[in-house]
Design a protein around this motif. Structure first.
Motif, PDB file in Angstrom:
ATOM      1  N   MET A   1      10.639   1.430  -5.185  1.00 10.06           N
ATOM      2  CA  MET A   1       9.494   1.783  -6.017  1.00 10.06           C
ATOM      3  C   MET A   1       8.206   1.401  -5.287  1.00 10.06           C
ATOM      4  O   MET A   1       8.106   0.335  -4.691  1.00 10.06           O
ATOM      5  CB  MET A   1       9.573   1.038  -7.347  1.00 10.06           C
ATOM      6  CG  MET A   1       8.362   1.246  -8.207  1.00 10.06           C
ATOM      7  SD  MET A   1       8.487   0.378  -9.773  1.00 10.06           S
ATOM      8  CE  MET A   1       6.936   0.794 -10.469  1.00 10.06           C
ATOM      9  N   ASN A   2       7.228   2.273  -5.356  1.00  8.71           N
ATOM     10  CA  ASN A   2       5.920   1.989  -4.789  1.00  8.71           C
ATOM     11  C   ASN A   2       5.119   1.184  -5.808  1.00  8.71           C
ATOM     12  O   ASN A   2       4.882   1.631  -6.923  1.00  8.71           O
ATOM     13  CB  ASN A   2       5.214   3.297  -4.444  1.00  8.71           C
ATOM     14  CG  ASN A   2       3.906   3.060  -3.730  1.00  8.71           C
ATOM     15  OD1 ASN A   2       3.151   2.157  -4.070  1.00  8.71           O
ATOM     16  ND2 ASN A   2       3.629   3.879  -2.754  1.00  8.71           N
ATOM     17  N   TRP A   3       4.702   0.008  -5.422  1.00 12.41           N
ATOM     18  CA  TRP A   3       4.010  -0.914  -6.341  1.00 12.41           C
ATOM     19  C   TRP A   3       2.496  -0.774  -6.321  1.00 12.41           C
ATOM     20  O   TRP A   3       1.802  -1.534  -6.993  1.00 12.41           O
ATOM     21  CB  TRP A   3       4.391  -2.345  -5.987  1.00 12.41           C
ATOM     22  CG  TRP A   3       5.788  -2.663  -6.390  1.00 12.41           C
ATOM     23  CD1 TRP A   3       6.896  -2.638  -5.602  1.00 12.41           C
ATOM     24  CD2 TRP A   3       6.238  -3.010  -7.693  1.00 12.41           C
ATOM     25  NE1 TRP A   3       8.010  -2.955  -6.324  1.00 12.41           N
ATOM     26  CE2 TRP A   3       7.627  -3.195  -7.629  1.00 12.41           C
ATOM     27  CE3 TRP A   3       5.598  -3.178  -8.922  1.00 12.41           C
ATOM     28  CZ2 TRP A   3       8.392  -3.534  -8.718  1.00 12.41           C
ATOM     29  CZ3 TRP A   3       6.356  -3.527 -10.011  1.00 12.41           C
ATOM     30  CH2 TRP A   3       7.731  -3.701  -9.908  1.00 12.41           C
ATOM     31  N   THR A   4       1.957   0.179  -5.588  1.00 13.23           N
ATOM     32  CA  THR A   4       0.509   0.256  -5.415  1.00 13.23           C
ATOM     33  C   THR A   4      -0.240   0.442  -6.734  1.00 13.23           C
ATOM     34  O   THR A   4      -1.117  -0.357  -7.060  1.00 13.23           O
ATOM     35  CB  THR A   4       0.141   1.374  -4.425  1.00 13.23           C
ATOM     36  OG1 THR A   4       0.775   1.084  -3.169  1.00 13.23           O
ATOM     37  CG2 THR A   4      -1.356   1.465  -4.230  1.00 13.23           C
ATOM     38  N   THR A  50      -2.351  -7.540  -2.320  1.00 15.05           N
ATOM     39  CA  THR A  50      -1.512  -7.515  -1.126  1.00 15.05           C
ATOM     40  C   THR A  50      -0.269  -6.647  -1.323  1.00 15.05           C
ATOM     41  O   THR A  50       0.411  -6.325  -0.353  1.00 15.05           O
ATOM     42  CB  THR A  50      -1.066  -8.928  -0.703  1.00 15.05           C
ATOM     43  OG1 THR A  50      -0.157  -9.461  -1.661  1.00 15.05           O
ATOM     44  CG2 THR A  50      -2.255  -9.854  -0.517  1.00 15.05           C
ATOM     45  N   LEU A  51       0.043  -6.273  -2.549  1.00 13.76           N
ATOM     46  CA  LEU A  51       1.213  -5.444  -2.840  1.00 13.76           C
ATOM     47  C   LEU A  51       0.954  -3.956  -2.620  1.00 13.76           C
ATOM     48  O   LEU A  51       1.876  -3.144  -2.691  1.00 13.76           O
ATOM     49  CB  LEU A  51       1.697  -5.675  -4.268  1.00 13.76           C
ATOM     50  CG  LEU A  51       2.077  -7.119  -4.627  1.00 13.76           C
ATOM     51  CD1 LEU A  51       2.505  -7.202  -6.086  1.00 13.76           C
ATOM     52  CD2 LEU A  51       3.158  -7.642  -3.704  1.00 13.76           C
ATOM     53  N   ALA A  52      -0.298  -3.586  -2.366  1.00 13.55           N
ATOM     54  CA  ALA A  52      -0.646  -2.175  -2.169  1.00 13.55           C
ATOM     55  C   ALA A  52       0.007  -1.636  -0.907  1.00 13.55           C
ATOM     56  O   ALA A  52       0.048  -2.314   0.122  1.00 13.55           O
ATOM     57  CB  ALA A  52      -2.158  -2.013  -2.085  1.00 13.55           C
ATOM     58  N   ASP A  53       0.528  -0.433  -1.004  1.00  9.26           N
ATOM     59  CA  ASP A  53       1.147   0.237   0.138  1.00  9.26           C
ATOM     60  C   ASP A  53       0.058   0.970   0.916  1.00  9.26           C
ATOM     61  O   ASP A  53      -0.148   2.173   0.760  1.00  9.26           O
ATOM     62  CB  ASP A  53       2.223   1.206  -0.349  1.00  9.26           C
ATOM     63  CG  ASP A  53       2.986   1.843   0.794  1.00  9.26           C
ATOM     64  OD1 ASP A  53       3.029   1.240   1.881  1.00  9.26           O
ATOM     65  OD2 ASP A  53       3.542   2.937   0.589  1.00  9.26           O
ATOM     66  N   ALA A  54      -0.676   0.214   1.706  1.00 12.06           N
ATOM     67  CA  ALA A  54      -1.745   0.785   2.526  1.00 12.06           C
ATOM     68  C   ALA A  54      -1.641   0.173   3.915  1.00 12.06           C
ATOM     69  O   ALA A  54      -1.208  -0.966   4.074  1.00 12.06           O
ATOM     70  CB  ALA A  54      -3.109   0.481   1.908  1.00 12.06           C
ATOM     71  N   ASP A  55      -2.039   0.943   4.910  1.00 11.09           N
ATOM     72  CA  ASP A  55      -1.905   0.456   6.279  1.00 11.09           C
ATOM     73  C   ASP A  55      -3.011  -0.509   6.688  1.00 11.09           C
ATOM     74  O   ASP A  55      -2.881  -1.217   7.678  1.00 11.09           O
ATOM     75  CB  ASP A  55      -1.821   1.627   7.268  1.00 11.09           C
ATOM     76  CG  ASP A  55      -2.943   2.630   7.107  1.00 11.09           C
ATOM     77  OD1 ASP A  55      -3.729   2.513   6.145  1.00 11.09           O
ATOM     78  OD2 ASP A  55      -3.036   3.550   7.936  1.00 11.09           O
ATOM     79  N   HIS A  56      -4.097  -0.567   5.935  1.00  2.38           N
ATOM     80  CA  HIS A  56      -5.202  -1.476   6.229  1.00  2.38           C
ATOM     81  C   HIS A  56      -5.732  -2.079   4.929  1.00  2.38           C
ATOM     82  O   HIS A  56      -5.809  -1.380   3.905  1.00  2.38           O
ATOM     83  CB  HIS A  56      -6.343  -0.744   6.939  1.00  2.38           C
ATOM     84  CG  HIS A  56      -5.971  -0.215   8.277  1.00  2.38           C
ATOM     85  ND1 HIS A  56      -5.366   0.994   8.451  1.00  2.38           N
ATOM     86  CD2 HIS A  56      -6.104  -0.753   9.511  1.00  2.38           C
ATOM     87  CE1 HIS A  56      -5.145   1.197   9.741  1.00  2.38           C
ATOM     88  NE2 HIS A  56      -5.587   0.146  10.404  1.00  2.38           N
ATOM     89  N   ALA A  57      -6.123  -3.330   4.983  1.00  2.00           N
ATOM     90  CA  ALA A  57      -6.647  -4.011   3.798  1.00  2.00           C
ATOM     91  C   ALA A  57      -7.887  -3.305   3.254  1.00  2.00           C
ATOM     92  O   ALA A  57      -8.017  -3.104   2.045  1.00  2.00           O
ATOM     93  CB  ALA A  57      -6.963  -5.473   4.122  1.00  2.00           C
ATOM     94  N   GLY A  58      -8.791  -2.924   4.131  1.00  2.23           N
ATOM     95  CA  GLY A  58     -10.025  -2.268   3.687  1.00  2.23           C
ATOM     96  C   GLY A  58      -9.763  -0.985   2.925  1.00  2.23           C
ATOM     97  O   GLY A  58     -10.436  -0.675   1.952  1.00  2.23           O
ATOM     98  N   ILE A 102      -8.768   8.467  -0.658  1.00  8.09           N
ATOM     99  CA  ILE A 102      -8.711   7.343   0.283  1.00  8.09           C
ATOM    100  C   ILE A 102      -7.279   6.850   0.475  1.00  8.09           C
ATOM    101  O   ILE A 102      -6.825   6.628   1.594  1.00  8.09           O
ATOM    102  CB  ILE A 102      -9.622   6.184  -0.207  1.00  8.09           C
ATOM    103  CG1 ILE A 102     -11.091   6.585  -0.087  1.00  8.09           C
ATOM    104  CG2 ILE A 102      -9.333   4.911   0.573  1.00  8.09           C
ATOM    105  CD1 ILE A 102     -12.043   5.649  -0.804  1.00  8.09           C
ATOM    106  N   LEU A 103      -6.567   6.694  -0.617  1.00  3.74           N
ATOM    107  CA  LEU A 103      -5.227   6.085  -0.547  1.00  3.74           C
ATOM    108  C   LEU A 103      -4.166   7.062  -0.049  1.00  3.74           C
ATOM    109  O   LEU A 103      -3.307   6.689   0.752  1.00  3.74           O
ATOM    110  CB  LEU A 103      -4.840   5.531  -1.910  1.00  3.74           C
ATOM    111  CG  LEU A 103      -3.620   4.625  -1.947  1.00  3.74           C
ATOM    112  CD1 LEU A 103      -3.826   3.413  -1.057  1.00  3.74           C
ATOM    113  CD2 LEU A 103      -3.331   4.184  -3.366  1.00  3.74           C
ATOM    114  N   TRP A 104      -4.208   8.303  -0.517  1.00  4.33           N
ATOM    115  CA  TRP A 104      -3.125   9.227  -0.235  1.00  4.33           C
ATOM    116  C   TRP A 104      -3.498  10.418   0.648  1.00  4.33           C
ATOM    117  O   TRP A 104      -2.690  11.311   0.862  1.00  4.33           O
ATOM    118  CB  TRP A 104      -2.510   9.715  -1.550  1.00  4.33           C
ATOM    119  CG  TRP A 104      -1.849   8.604  -2.302  1.00  4.33           C
ATOM    120  CD1 TRP A 104      -0.886   7.758  -1.828  1.00  4.33           C
ATOM    121  CD2 TRP A 104      -2.108   8.199  -3.637  1.00  4.33           C
ATOM    122  NE1 TRP A 104      -0.537   6.854  -2.803  1.00  4.33           N
ATOM    123  CE2 TRP A 104      -1.269   7.102  -3.929  1.00  4.33           C
ATOM    124  CE3 TRP A 104      -2.977   8.653  -4.630  1.00  4.33           C
ATOM    125  CZ2 TRP A 104      -1.264   6.460  -5.155  1.00  4.33           C
ATOM    126  CZ3 TRP A 104      -2.981   8.006  -5.856  1.00  4.33           C
ATOM    127  CH2 TRP A 104      -2.130   6.929  -6.107  1.00  4.33           C
TER     128      TRP A 104
END
Length: 109
Positions: A1-4, A50-58, A102-104
């Protein structure tokens, strides 16, 4: 499951609750004890991001902004009793579209 998305929603609740605790202490003359759950809530908020499924924190933080704005308007209505107007709703829709891009949005491999 994606938690973003669930993480963003929970993070927004934690951030707003934590910030409101400080607001209550500083602006509503509540006890300094309000700061204890406020600090805990802000720590929870930071961890949830921190649980977001992203390649960069920003990028995660930028996308989270749209969810935060939605949650802030929900807080405005549910807690403060001020119903968002058409400009609030329009603004949050624009922000959520931007957050989604931005996210997807497609990224080079």
């Amino acid at each position: 499951m994606n938690w973003t998305v669930p993480a963003f929603i929970l993070a927004a609740i934690a951030e707003i609750a934590g910030c409101f605790a400080f607001w209550a202490w500083a602006r509503l003359d509540k006890s300094p004890l309000w700061l204890i759950p406020g600090i805990a809530s802000l720590c929870l908020f930071a961890w949830l991001l921190t649980l977001a499924d992203a390649d960069h924190a920003g990028r995660a933080y930028a996308a989270y902004g749209g969810i935060y704005i939605l949650a802030a308007l929900a807080w405005l209505w549910a807690v403060e009793g001020a119903r968002p107007d058409k400009w609030d709703v329009t603004g949050v829709a624009i922000c959520l579209i931007g957050a989604s891009v931005i996210l997807w949005g497609p990224r080079p491999a």
